[in-house]
Design an enzyme around this catalytic site. Structure first.
Site, short mmCIF file in Angstrom:
data_model
loop_
_atom_site.label_atom_id
_atom_site.label_comp_id
_atom_site.label_asym_id
_atom_site.label_seq_id
_atom_site.Cartn_x
_atom_site.Cartn_y
_atom_site.Cartn_z
N GLU A 1 0.83 -1.22 0.00
CA GLU A 1 0.00 0.00 0.00
C GLU A 1 0.86 1.27 0.00
OE1 GLU A 1 -3.98 -1.70 2.19
OE2 GLU A 1 -2.37 -0.90 3.45
N GLU B 1 -6.84 -7.75 -0.82
CA GLU B 1 -7.31 -7.75 0.57
C GLU B 1 -8.82 -7.49 0.57
OE1 GLU B 1 -5.24 -5.23 3.29
OE2 GLU B 1 -3.25 -5.99 2.76
#
Length: 663
Positions: free
Chosen positions: A190, A270
């Site tokens: 991320e 995710e």
């Protein structure tokens, strides 16, 4: 031999036999895994492949139970496992690498392959995951105070390069193309949510992977599902994926990925089956029907899905992370409301997800394993052992470090748990006098002459009134509650007392620092009783007790082996629980939402050997004498309780800041 294991071995053997036959016909039979841009899919050995995976953190599950969890994943129809590699469990000391025991990544990957699961390996070096310091080793904080993490800063990259070289050489034999289970590797995590946007840094990670693992391995990134995240998170030559929670509009959720990857497989790296907890706030849950409905829509949309989390886990010891702002430490439990709990139990969400997966992938012909037995060992009387002051010779055998002014724990190469700072009063303070500092990281008990006067809390409580006489010791026991693992603030992660202390407006100097090694706690029972207090001193209002050590023996039937259980520490206040030599983690039932601590059976020894529980209680022990006959007890139960009452330091809407911006 399990059916899945037999099938896996037979498939591998058949592959080899076919290869030998085809080599005679000069036909290639190399194992391959690649991105199929033309068909918007992955290609495994040249054939379209779609994975439905689950996140499983080996650092959060006792290695005794790794295979148990893999078997349950496979029984649910999953064909892949996604795995973080936390740098800080493999290089705890600079230049010393650990690959055995709970850090045996090779065994973990072999067990995944044995159970017919391919692996999506997330290399870091930063992983987030609400893990201590986002997976970075805390000793980096002592190497260069000006180091900027997750950038091409030379002082940072020097250690990253060394770590990557060790890690990549270690996993190279486990790549799918080399006969192992690892089909893809992720760099960073991320990164588009981080302030730096250092493209030279992410490119260097890509290049190091290519240098060691070769050009055939699939490298990917994961970022939030927005163009703003992918702007800095996407890396040229690396496949960009996204993450998001439940949705009713797959096209909208994948739009950002399609903006950056017009062709290739859709991937949600995710897909949130639940959410994390913070001390002092309600336990997070996600409705299983909502999860199942969204998963159905995403799989019907031909997406590849990794469920985060699929296997709940535990932040044993001091490995819980924290978020900021405001500072919010994560509890010991990382159950995450996952389909499989932190204790490995199958839930209704497991079956709801399995029903959906079965529509898109064939279920293996193996039974769903039963949940492990949980045993209620009942009430355990606890006995007072020693105050922290009287135990310093055992908990800090190297003796104190002397400094003119308080310095962070990292400066003395101590990184986790508790550290005691001491100074001596140079005059009498007969009336209440303000002891003040803004530099507590993260929570501290203030004592004079071993009597508690109050608590200092990061961001919430910066002063305590004390009284005392000349020559008495003022002790400030500081707890590192976990390092920030997300946001810019992870660059400001030093612990202990990080700014000066004043008393009555005057700067305090001449300090002793005692790093406390709780791994030595079992040695405290040998402290001569005549040198210790017979009971922990109490504050003047009776609400606090001096931080102290307590011990109890767990009564187990001699004819049976130990089983999993849960420690219920009520009515104790706050502290650390250790069974034998295993640090279970932090307890804080008055803060919540977690009350019980999960205890996996391998931490016990078989009777008639004695199993001892040690508590390092820092707030308020329910004990009024040294015998343990006054309600000074804990309870071992067969039921988890992680959604109890919760009491934050302040009621603040800031809690939502992490929840809304993360991912």
């Amino acid at each position: 031999m399990a059916v899945s294991t037999f099938a896996s071995i037979m498939n591998s053997s058949l592959f080899i036999i076919v290869c030998v036959f085809l080599l005679g016909a000069k036909v290639s039979c190399e194992r391959t895994f690649e991105v199929g841009y033309q068909n918007d899919t992955f290609l495994k050995d040249g054939k379209p492949f779609r994975y439905v995976a689950g996140s499983f953190h080996y650092s959060r599950v006792h290695p005794y139970y790794w295979e148990d969890r893999f078997v349950k994943m496979r029984a649910a129809g999953l064909n892949a496992a996604q795995v973080y590699v936390p740098w800080n469990v493999h290089e705890k000391t600079p230049g010393v690498f650990t690959w055995d025991g709970a850090s045996d990544l090779g065994r973990f990957l072999s067990l995944a392959q044995k159970n017919d699961l391919v692996v999506l390996l997330r290399l870091g070096p930063y992983i987030c995951g609400e893990w201590e310091f986002g997976g970075l080793p805390a000793w980096l904080l002592n190497e260069n105070p000006d180091m900027f993490f997750r950038t091409s800063d030379n002082s940072y990259m020097r250690f990253v390069s060394r770590w990557y070289e060790q890690l990549l050489e270690k996993i190279k034999p486990s790549l799918y193309i080399n006969g192992g289970p690892v089909v893809m590797v992720q760099i960073e995590n991320e990164y588009g949510s981080y302030f730096a946007c250092d493209r030279a840094y992410t490119a260097s990670l890509r290049d190091k992977v290519r240098e060691i693992l070769g050009n055939d391995v699939v490298i990917y990134t994961t970022d939030g599902a927005g163009d703003g995240y992918l702007k800095c998170g996407a890396v040229p030559g690396v496949y960009a994926t996204v993450d998001f929670g439940t949705t009713l509009d797959p096209a909208a959720s994948f739009k950002a990925q399609r903006d950056y990857e017009p062709h290739g497989p859709l991937v949600n790296s995710e897909f949130y089956t639940g959410w994390l907890d913070h001390w002092g706030y309600p336990h997070s849950t996600t409705d299983r029907t909502r999860v199942a409905k969204s998963l159905d829509l995403l799989l019907a949309y031909q997406a590849n899905i990794n469920m985060y989390m699929y296997i709940g886990g535990t932040n044993f010891g001091f490995y819980n992370g924290a978020n900021s702002p405001p500072y919010q430490p994560v509890p010991t439990s990382y159950d995450y409301d996952a389909p499989i709990t932190e204790a490995g139990d199958i839930t209704e969400k497991f079956y709801a997800v399995r029903d959906i997966v079965s529509k898109y992938l064939p279920l293996p012909h193996i039974p769903i394993p039963a949940n492990t037995t949980k045993t209620a060992y009942g009430v355990v009387p606890m006995s007072f052992v020693s105050t922290v002051q009287d135990a310093l010779s055992v908990l800090c055998p190297e003796g104190p470090v002397r400094t003119a002014y308080p310095i962070p724990m990292e400066r003395i190469k101590f990184y986790f748990g508790f550290i005691l700072y001491r100074f001596i009063l140079t005059k009498d303070y007969s009336s209440p006098t303000i002891l003040y500092t803004r530099g507590i990281r993260d929570r501290a008990v203030v004592m004079v002459n071993a009597v508690p006067f109050g608590i200092l809390k990061r961001e919430f409580q910066m002063s305590v009134n004390i009284t005392g006489s000349k020559g008495q010791a003022v002790d400030i026991l500081v707890e590192n509650q976990g390092r920030i693992g997300f946001s810019t603030n992870m660059n400001f992660n030093i612990k202990g007392i990080v700014e000066n202390v004043t008393l009555g407006g005057e700067l305090v100097s001449d300090w002793w620092m005692y790093p406390l090694h709780l791994e030595n706690i079992n040695g405290t029972t040998n402290i001569p009783r005549k040198l210790t207090h017979s009971v922990a001193p109490r504050s003047s209002d009776g609400t606090m007790t001096t931080p102290s050590i307590y011990v109890g023996e767990i009564d187990m039937p001699g004819s049976t082996e130990p089983q999993d259980t849960y420690l219920d520490p009520r009515p104790w206040g706050k502290g650390q629980a250790i069974i034998n030599n295993f640090n279970l983690g932090r307890y804080w039932p008055k803060r919540g939402p977690q009350v019980t601590l999960y205890v996996p059976k391998p931490v016990f020894v078989n009777p008639p050997a004695v199993n001892r529980l040690y508590l390092f209680e820092v707030d308020s022990a329910p004990c009024f004498d040294s015998t343990g006959d006054d309600g000074c007890n804990v309870t071992f139960t067969d039921t988890a309780y992680i959604d109890g009452p919760n009491t934050p330091d302040t009621v603040s809407s800031k809690f939502e800041s992490y929840k809304l911006t993360h991912h």
